[in-house]
Design a protein around this motif. Sequence first.
Motif, mmCIF file in Angstrom:
data_model
loop_
_atom_site.group_PDB
_atom_site.id
_atom_site.type_symbol
_atom_site.label_atom_id
_atom_site.label_comp_id
_atom_site.label_asym_id
_atom_site.label_seq_id
_atom_site.Cartn_x
_atom_site.Cartn_y
_atom_site.Cartn_z
ATOM 1 N N MET A 142 -63.771 24.198 28.094
ATOM 2 C CA MET A 142 -63.801 23.100 27.923
ATOM 3 C C MET A 142 -64.415 22.436 26.417
ATOM 4 O O MET A 142 -65.858 22.361 26.456
ATOM 5 N N PRO A 143 -63.781 21.737 25.830
ATOM 6 C CA PRO A 143 -64.582 21.462 24.486
ATOM 7 C C PRO A 143 -65.756 19.827 24.817
ATOM 8 O O PRO A 143 -65.771 19.302 25.454
ATOM 9 N N ASN A 144 -66.429 20.126 23.839
ATOM 10 C CA ASN A 144 -67.579 18.858 23.722
ATOM 11 C C ASN A 144 -66.899 17.827 22.673
ATOM 12 O O ASN A 144 -67.361 16.871 23.335
ATOM 13 N N ILE A 145 -66.424 17.512 22.027
ATOM 14 C CA ILE A 145 -65.840 16.911 20.954
ATOM 15 C C ILE A 145 -64.824 16.122 21.401
ATOM 16 O O ILE A 145 -63.628 16.588 21.343
ATOM 17 N N LYS A 146 -65.032 14.940 20.918
ATOM 18 C CA LYS A 146 -63.461 13.785 21.995
ATOM 19 C C LYS A 146 -62.236 14.759 20.696
ATOM 20 O O LYS A 146 -61.458 14.502 21.983
ATOM 21 N N SER A 147 -61.920 14.394 19.896
ATOM 22 C CA SER A 147 -60.969 14.472 19.133
ATOM 23 C C SER A 147 -60.322 16.061 19.547
ATOM 24 O O SER A 147 -59.187 16.663 20.123
ATOM 25 N N ALA A 148 -61.869 17.362 20.044
ATOM 26 C CA ALA A 148 -61.117 18.403 20.859
ATOM 27 C C ALA A 148 -60.420 18.078 22.227
ATOM 28 O O ALA A 148 -59.387 18.965 22.658
ATOM 29 N N ILE A 149 -61.124 17.420 22.584
ATOM 30 C CA ILE A 149 -60.620 17.167 24.025
ATOM 31 C C ILE A 149 -59.257 16.061 23.993
ATOM 32 O O ILE A 149 -58.405 16.615 24.741
ATOM 33 N N LYS A 150 -58.675 15.608 23.130
ATOM 34 C CA LYS A 150 -57.707 15.246 23.009
ATOM 35 C C LYS A 150 -56.293 16.249 22.880
ATOM 36 O O LYS A 150 -55.407 15.951 23.020
ATOM 37 N N ARG A 151 -57.267 16.915 21.769
ATOM 38 C CA ARG A 151 -55.706 17.401 21.165
ATOM 39 C C ARG A 151 -55.461 18.911 22.688
ATOM 40 O O ARG A 151 -54.644 19.121 22.513
ATOM 41 N N VAL A 152 -56.297 19.312 23.672
ATOM 42 C CA VAL A 152 -56.603 20.052 24.389
ATOM 43 C C VAL A 152 -55.182 19.114 24.900
ATOM 44 O O VAL A 152 -54.088 20.341 26.013
ATOM 45 N N LYS A 153 -55.410 17.968 25.784
ATOM 46 C CA LYS A 153 -54.618 16.935 26.198
ATOM 47 C C LYS A 153 -52.639 17.367 25.759
ATOM 48 O O LYS A 153 -52.043 18.071 26.260
ATOM 49 N N ILE A 154 -53.217 16.718 24.295
ATOM 50 C CA ILE A 154 -52.003 16.836 23.651
ATOM 51 C C ILE A 154 -50.635 18.033 23.917
ATOM 52 O O ILE A 154 -49.767 18.021 24.067
ATOM 53 N N ASN A 155 -51.998 18.930 23.999
ATOM 54 C CA ASN A 155 -51.357 20.793 23.726
ATOM 55 C C ASN A 155 -50.641 20.819 25.170
ATOM 56 O O ASN A 155 -49.156 20.964 25.319
ATOM 57 N N GLU A 156 -50.994 20.459 25.848
ATOM 58 C CA GLU A 156 -50.950 20.364 27.589
ATOM 59 C C GLU A 156 -49.793 20.187 27.187
ATOM 60 O O GLU A 156 -48.517 20.532 28.931
#
Length: 87
Positions: free
Chosen positions: A1-15
Motif C-alpha cells: 500500500m502506498p504512503n503518498i497521498k496522491s498514490a493512495i488516491k490513484r489506487v482508489k481511482i484505478n480500482e
Amino acid sequence: MPNIKSAIKRVKINENKNAQNSAFKSAMRTAVKKFEAAVEQNDDNAKELFRNAVKQLDKGVTKGIIHKNTANRQKARLAKKLSSLGA
C-alpha cells in the motif's frame, strides 16, 4: 500500500475504473451472447439484438475497453450470422 497521498488516491481511482470497465465488458459480452442465442433459435428480434450488440461494441471502442479492429471483427462475424439467418 502506498504512503503518498496522491498514490493512495490513484489506487482508489484505478480500482473504481477497473470495476466500471469489467462491468461494461460483461454487459457487452452479454449483448453479443443474447444475439447469438436469438440467431440459434431463429427469433424475430434478432435484428434488434444485433443493433444492440453493435452499439455496445462501438461504445467499448469509444471508452477504450476494446480495440477498434477487435470490435470490427466481432461486428463482421455477427453480421455474417444475421445474414445467414435471413437466407
